[in-house]
Enzyme design. Structure first.
Site: not given
Ligand SMILES: NC(=O)c1ccc[n+]([C@@H]2O[C@H](COP(=O)([O-])OP(=O)(O)OC[C@H]3O[C@@H](n4cnc5c(N)ncnc54)[C@H](O)[C@@H]3O)[C@@H](O)[C@H]2O)c1
Ligand SMILES: N/C(=C\C=C\C=O)C(=O)O
Length: 488
Positions: A157, A256, A290, A469
């Site tokens: 994202n 995260e 997120c 972090e």
């Molecule tokens: N809290 C935060 O800071 C934050 C930031 C950005 C995105 N997100 C969350 O991420 C999600 C969207 O991102 P996404 O669709 O890429 O997430 P995802 O969990 O599908 O994938 C994230 C990464 O993990 C890898 N992955 C997937 N399954 C795995 C496994 N079993 N073992 C090791 N690696 C694996 C994927 O290839 C990708 O590189 C949303 O839920 C969003 O809320 C959270």
């Molecule tokens: N971890 C951070 C943002 C996360 C965004 C989620 O999509 C940041 O601003 O450092």
């Protein structure tokens, strides 16, 4: 005869490495295949981890803190020199507006490296004195050492922002890294490998393996016993899976994860600022942040007016090509993700939502109809128990509900499996301080959203994450801290 597609390779032990097996990188703007991506095999992932491990015994181990900080500044300069290439890569993979890629994604990539270069350079350690029972002086102090090999798994994202948010502190603390970017956003990570190479980072310190999660590079990496720590950003259920893999060998983890964030708007707010702020927090990056607000609670006296203003604002958003003048919303990341979001649009209708605006797919009448676009969407009228009010959609959508009292809205905001972020809009700062601390979340923004001081802890509660972090919290996570006690 069309020219061959670019090949995005892995980067292992200081060399770019192709793989026999590749997968297509498809544009979410028009469905075209942009490049072929080399999927790392289990053997190549093992080679990357081995290279990272041996780099811990090489020249990198001799770098002082200040020399590591200088290296991070060189990397930041390298990104800046190729800034427009990074913008183009991020926009091609994700379909986001060019302006966003410039001012948020790639700008933060540079900023992340510069921030952690200075944080580590200024970071001291701890020192304690005491007197032992026999009257002798006892001096204790701490030293930070790298864990060794850190696996960094990042999402699609905010590809560059989130990847560098982890790589920068991991390198600042002297670790070697193996990164596995999302299969949906491989391009900026590949460029970052080129910058690392150009910056002269010793071979093996930075490694990149492309691929998927289960039974692919992601899983191979998290199951490798020579990985000393894992930092992951992605869906909560993926985090749980990775936590199980990390448990074999008891590795440090930092997660995260997902969110179902609330925006809370009190009647005394600066109305126009609150509308603009909640439009941002609902629709930035097509809702694929997120921290986005998918739940909006508005104090009843201004509820109808606020819904009308949000409807007008959402319908004024310009959806289109990334480089179109005034565009504020691009596509979603992929057809697969668009199908997920459209599924929630359908579910909302079946759960009885009032669809105030959106709920479908914009029709362009050109190649973008092969892309992954959806309309910005606003719902009202759903119960707090509705799936669309409890589950993360991760698209350009929010549900707006009225509330009457502080205690009621605090209870409703906290009634969630997630706990990442809340945005609060009120002119009464006394109330803001009092209410903010009652939200079970990692972060609260008051009269703003996604404004970031990188020295502060960042992370989520409950299903939204594990650990913090940011600032010294990153230095703590990416270090193995030893205490040395001297009986003088
Ligand atoms: N809290 C935060 O800071 C934050 C930031 C950005 C995105 N997100 C969350 O991420 C999600 C969207 O991102 P996404 O669709 O890429 O997430 P995802 O969990 O599908 O994938 C994230 C990464 O993990 C890898 N992955 C997937 N399954 C795995 C496994 N079993 N073992 C090791 N690696 C694996 C994927 O290839 C990708 O590189 C949303 O839920 C969003 O809320 C959270
Ligand atoms: N971890 C951070 C943002 C996360 C965004 C989620 O999509 C940041 O601003 O450092």
């Amino acid at each position: 005869m069309s020219s061959p597609l670019p090949l995005l390779r892995n980067y292992v032990a200081g060399e770019f490495v192709a793989s026999e097996k590749t997968f297509p990188n498809v544009s979410p703007i028009d469905g075209r295949t942009l490049s072929q991506v080399c999927e790392a095999t289990a053997a190549l992932v093992d080679r990357a981890v081995a290279a990272a491990k041996s780099a811990q015994e090489g020249p990198w181990a001799e770098f002082s803190v200040s020399q590591r900080a200088d290296m991070l500044m060189r990397i930041a300069d390298g990104i800046e020199r190729r800034f427009e290439e990074f913008v183009a890569a991020e926009v091609a993979d994700t379909g986001r507006p060019v302006q966003q890629a410039r001012t948020l994604d790639i700008a933060r990539g540079v900023h992340n490296f510069r921030t952690f270069a200075e944080l580590v350079r200024q970071s001291g350690s701890e020192f304690f004195e005491m007197r032992a029972a026999d009257g002798s002086d006892v001096f204790s102090y701490t030293v930070r050492k790298p864990h060794g090999v850190v696996a960094i798994i990042s999402p699609w994202n905010l590809p560059m922002l989130l990847l560098t948010w982890k790589v920068a502190p991991a390198l600042a603390c002297g670790n070697s890294v193996v990164i596995k970017p999302s299969e949906d956003s491989p391009s900026s990570a590949t460029l970052l490998a080129e910058v690392m190479h150009e910056a002269g980072l010793p071979a093996g310190v930075f490694n990149l393996v492309h691929g998927f999660g289960p039974n692919s590079a992601g899983e191979f990496l998290t199951r490798n016993p020579d990985v000393d720590a894992i930092t992951f950003t992605g869906e909560s259920r993926t985090g749980a899976t990775i936590m199980k893999a990390a448990a074999e060998g008891v590795r440090d983890v930092s997660f995260e994860l997902g969110g179902k964030n609330a925006a809370v708007v009190f009647a005394d707010c600066d109305f126009d600022a609150a509308v603009a702020g909640v439009l941002r927090s609902s629709f930035t990056n097509s809702g694929q942040v997120c921290l986005c607000s998918e739940r909006v609670y508005v104090e009843r006296p201004i509820y109808e007016r606020f819904v009308a203003a949000m409807k007008a604002g959402a319908e004024q958003l310009k959806i289109g090509y990334p480089d179109e003048d005034g565009v504020n919303m691009g596509s979603l990341i992929s057809h697969k993700h668009r199908d997920k979001v459209l599924g929630y649009f359908e579910l909302a209708r079946s759960e009885g939502a009032n669809e105030i605006t959106g709920g479908g797919v914009p029709v362009f009448g050109d190649e973008r109809d092969n892309g992954a676009y959806v309309q910005p969407t606003i719902w009202t009228g759903l119960s707090d128990d509705a799936r669309c009010v409890r589950e993360e959609v991760f698209g350009p959508v929010c549900h707006i509900a009225p509330f009457d009292t502080e205690d009621e809205v605090i209870r409703r905001v906290n009634d969630s499996a997630y706990g990442l972020a809340t945005a609060l809009w009120t002119r009464d700062l006394k109330r803001a301080h009092k209410v903010s601390r009652r939200f079970h979340v990692g972060m609260v923004w008051v009269n703003t959203w996604f404004l970031r001081d990188l020295r502060t802890p960042f992370g989520g509660a409950r299903l939204s994450g594990l650990g913090r972090e940011g600032g010294r919290h990153s230095l703590d996570f990416y270090s193995e801290i030893s205490t040395i006690c001297v009986n003088a």
